[in-house]
Design a protein around this motif. Structure first.
Motif, short mmCIF file in Angstrom:
data_model
loop_
_atom_site.label_atom_id
_atom_site.label_comp_id
_atom_site.label_asym_id
_atom_site.label_seq_id
_atom_site.Cartn_x
_atom_site.Cartn_y
_atom_site.Cartn_z
N PRO A 158 0.81 -1.22 0.00
CA PRO A 158 0.00 0.00 0.00
C PRO A 158 0.84 1.27 0.00
N ARG A 159 1.96 1.26 0.74
CA ARG A 159 2.78 2.47 0.79
C ARG A 159 3.50 2.72 -0.52
N VAL A 160 3.88 1.65 -1.21
CA VAL A 160 4.52 1.83 -2.51
C VAL A 160 3.54 2.47 -3.48
N ASP A 234 -5.35 9.35 -1.19
CA ASP A 234 -4.71 8.08 -1.52
C ASP A 234 -3.28 8.00 -1.00
N SER A 235 -2.69 9.14 -0.62
CA SER A 235 -1.29 9.16 -0.22
C SER A 235 -1.09 9.22 1.29
N TYR A 236 -1.81 10.10 1.95
CA TYR A 236 -1.56 10.35 3.37
C TYR A 236 -1.95 9.19 4.29
N PRO A 237 -3.10 8.52 4.09
CA PRO A 237 -3.56 7.57 5.10
C PRO A 237 -2.66 6.36 5.32
N THR A 238 -1.81 6.00 4.37
CA THR A 238 -1.00 4.79 4.52
C THR A 238 0.27 5.02 5.32
N ALA A 239 0.65 6.28 5.53
CA ALA A 239 1.87 6.59 6.28
C ALA A 239 1.61 6.46 7.77
N THR A 244 1.77 11.40 8.71
CA THR A 244 0.52 11.92 8.18
C THR A 244 0.14 13.23 8.87
N ALA A 245 0.38 13.31 10.17
CA ALA A 245 0.02 14.51 10.93
C ALA A 245 0.81 15.72 10.45
N VAL A 246 2.11 15.56 10.27
CA VAL A 246 2.92 16.71 9.86
C VAL A 246 2.64 17.07 8.41
N PHE A 247 2.36 16.08 7.56
CA PHE A 247 2.00 16.38 6.18
C PHE A 247 0.67 17.13 6.13
N ALA A 248 -0.33 16.62 6.85
CA ALA A 248 -1.66 17.24 6.82
C ALA A 248 -1.65 18.61 7.47
N GLY A 249 -0.88 18.73 8.56
CA GLY A 249 -0.87 20.00 9.26
C GLY A 249 -0.10 21.09 8.54
N LEU A 250 0.98 20.71 7.82
CA LEU A 250 1.90 21.72 7.30
C LEU A 250 1.99 21.79 5.78
N LEU A 251 2.16 20.66 5.10
CA LEU A 251 2.50 20.73 3.68
C LEU A 251 1.39 21.38 2.86
N THR A 252 0.14 21.04 3.13
CA THR A 252 -0.94 21.69 2.39
C THR A 252 -1.04 23.17 2.76
N LYS A 253 -0.73 23.52 4.01
CA LYS A 253 -0.81 24.93 4.43
C LYS A 253 0.29 25.76 3.79
N VAL A 254 1.43 25.14 3.48
CA VAL A 254 2.47 25.88 2.76
C VAL A 254 1.95 26.25 1.37
N GLY A 255 1.21 25.33 0.74
CA GLY A 255 0.58 25.65 -0.53
C GLY A 255 -0.42 26.78 -0.41
N VAL A 256 -1.22 26.76 0.67
CA VAL A 256 -2.17 27.84 0.92
C VAL A 256 -1.43 29.15 1.15
N TYR A 257 -0.35 29.10 1.93
CA TYR A 257 0.44 30.31 2.18
C TYR A 257 0.98 30.88 0.87
N ALA A 258 1.47 30.02 -0.02
CA ALA A 258 1.99 30.49 -1.30
C ALA A 258 0.88 31.17 -2.12
N GLN A 294 -16.63 7.68 3.73
CA GLN A 294 -15.50 6.81 4.05
C GLN A 294 -15.79 5.94 5.27
N ASN A 295 -15.18 4.75 5.27
CA ASN A 295 -15.19 3.88 6.43
C ASN A 295 -13.83 3.84 7.11
N ASP A 296 -12.79 4.23 6.38
CA ASP A 296 -11.43 4.28 6.89
C ASP A 296 -11.24 5.60 7.65
N LEU A 297 -10.83 5.53 8.92
CA LEU A 297 -10.69 6.72 9.76
C LEU A 297 -9.72 7.73 9.16
N ASN A 298 -8.57 7.26 8.69
CA ASN A 298 -7.58 8.18 8.14
C ASN A 298 -8.03 8.79 6.82
N ARG A 299 -8.73 8.02 6.00
CA ARG A 299 -9.25 8.57 4.74
C ARG A 299 -10.32 9.62 5.02
#
Length: 510
Positions: A158-160, A234-239, A244-258, A294-299
């Motif tokens: 799944p991670r691959v 499809d990318s974040y929930p498998t990590a 996942t927390a640092v990606f969700a909290g920061l990486l998308t917000k850097v895009g918003v900041y830009a 969704q039924n998957d908590l992370n998704r």
């Protein structure tokens, strides 16, 4: 004082090199990481105080005069987001140490996690303080290079698959990004943001709009705006949970900041504002509908992440002081709340051994502290008073109601509907996972993995980190008055643009 602007970038990079050299000393790696991120948090706080009271802090690297040299600048917006991001990165690192994802296996030190995590932190910091488009591109590439390693560690099928999706989309967006920079430089002869704020206005309206829309597409992919969001769930929930927390909290917000920085400073255009409003309402509604399916908590949490990016674009598209005030406050709130929710998800998964909501039950009875840690940020995300999410949404709804256009009213109504759908989604998680009869945990599907699930054990570090983020979210609500006032001052700077230009270029733009 000016040299402090470079330290949030320089310190993590130097620490990453040192951490790599001490790869077989896990205790030392952990001390290095915690110490450096603590130092970055303090430096960010100092920069914020100075930017708020004395104006932007600017450093011209190499002594070259702008717009030809490399400019680092921390104004109110950049310093505020740098501080919040540093605190979240520190908390997530503490959680990961407690969860032992920093180890290859039982008691074996990893030479990869700590250096890559620190490189990721350096990239996030550079994105906030850079003063030109090219180094913004460099910042994203630093983040993405580190995230490729972090998201594919301990490779399983799944991670691959998710890692391939993430890499392909990221490479595509990077190609568009460098193309956009080339087009902007061809049209204006500069990539310095302050200089661009003057020269883009001299272009024809058609060229301005075309470049501005290309910027929206580039950063829209990175911020996961609908319809460019498909890669995120499809990318974040498998990590692992902290990744996942640092990606969700920061990486998308850097895009918003830009997006906030470029669309307010450079590409102020009525056509783009309307496009952003349409994208905002689609992102809010489609993300929320995707979450409740969704039924998957992370998704489910990943789709809620997408949905609430729409709130930030909503305020940006209004391009009013109150709208941008709401955006800034909302970004600060969402960074802490979303990261906290993914850490709680990691705790729940660790105890239940599954991410399926249908297979969960009775978590509140078995682990009441985890239930409290989930309830507080979940209520804030849903916008229930008196939490920070309510304060941020009220500001955005007031801004939407104050813009007397049919499109603004439609998007405002969409924001209300999205809030109700979010409440339904988090209530569903509560009913299915936390209420009911306690169930025996599912067996660990991979006992050799770095995350031992279904054991019923949680380290103090994991609880401390998660509780710290939850408390930070509550503190944002308690300090809503001063934070709103600071956000309003930052919003006025964005609308005006002159403080940023003068700080970088000097009076008269020379």
């Amino acid at each position: 004082m000016n040299v402090l602007v470079a330290l949030p970038v320089l310190l993590p990079l130097l620490a990453a090199a040192l951490s790599l050299m001490t790869g077989r000393a896990p205790g030392l790696q952990r001390v290095i990481g915690v110490f450096v991120l603590s130092a970055v948090s303090v430096i960010a706080g100092v920069l914020l105080v100075h930017a708020d009271t004395g104006g932007p802090v600017v450093l011209q690297l190499g002594g070259y005069a702008p717009p030809f040299g490399i400019t680092l600048i921390a104004d109110r917006l950049a310093a505020l987001l740098l501080l919040v991001s540093a605190v979240v990165m520190l908390a997530v690192l503490v959680f990961s140490i407690g969860q032992r994802i920093t180890d290859y296996g039982r008691g074996t030190a990893s030479t990869a996690f700590h250096p890559m995590y620190l490189v990721l932190c350096a990239g996030v910091s550079l994105a906030y303080v850079t003063g030109d488009l090219f180094n913004l591109f460099v910042a994203f590439e630093i983040m993405l290079s580190a995230s490729y390693v972090l998201i594919t560690r301990r490779t399983t099928a799944p991670r691959v698959r998710s890692g391939m999706t993430y890499v392909i989309v990221s490479l595509t967006s990077s190609l568009l990004f460098i193309t956009m920079i080339a087009l902007v430089y061809t049209a204006t002869g500069t990539v310095n943001l302050a200089d661009l704020s003057q020269k883009v206005g001299q272009l024809s309206p058609g060229v301005q709009t075309s470049l501005g829309l290309l910027v929206v597409v580039v950063f829209g992919i990175k911020a996961a705006l609908v319809p460019l969001h498909f890669w995120l769930p499809d990318s974040y929930p498998t990590a692992p949970a902290p990744i996942t927390a640092v990606f969700a909290g920061l990486l998308t917000k850097v895009g918003v900041y830009a997006l906030i920085r470029t669309q307010t400073l450079i590409f102020s255009n009525d056509v783009i504002w309307k496009v952003l409003l349409v994208v905002a309402v689609l992102t809010m509604i489609i993300g929320a509908l995707g979450a409740i399916a969704q039924n998957d908590l992370n998704r489910m949490l990943s789709f809620l992440l997408v949905s609430h990016i729409g709130y930030m674009i909503f305020g940006l598209g209004l391009f009013t002081v109150i709208g941008l005030t709401g955006v800034i406050f909302y970004v600060v709130h969402h960074i802490t709340v979303q990261a906290g929710l993914f850490l709680v998800s990691g705790l729940v998964t660790r105890h239940t051994g599954t991410v399926s909501l249908r297979a969960m039950s009775g978590v509140a009875k078995a682990y009441p502290l985890i239930a409290v840690l989930f309830a507080l940020p979940a209520l804030s995300l849903a916008g229930i008073p008196p939490f920070s999410g309510f304060v941020a949404k009220i500001a955005l709804l007031q801004a939407g109601a104050g813009v007397a256009t049919p499109l603004a009213y439609v998007v405002t109504a969409g924001a209300v509907v999205t809030s109700l759908l979010t409440l339904y989604a988090v209530a569903r998680i509560w009913v299915q996972a936390f209420w009911g009869k306690e169930q025996a945990p599912y067996p660990d599907p991979d006992p050799t993995d770095e995350v031992t699930v279904g054991t019923g054990s949680t380290s103090r570090g994991m609880l401390l980190a998660t509780g710290g983020l939850v408390v930070a979210g509550v503190a944002i609500a308690v300090l809503a008055g001063p934070l709103s006032a600071m956000s309003e001052r930052a919003a006025n700077d964005l609308i005006d643009g002159e403080p940023y230009r003068v700080a970088v270029l000097g009076v008269g733009g020379e």
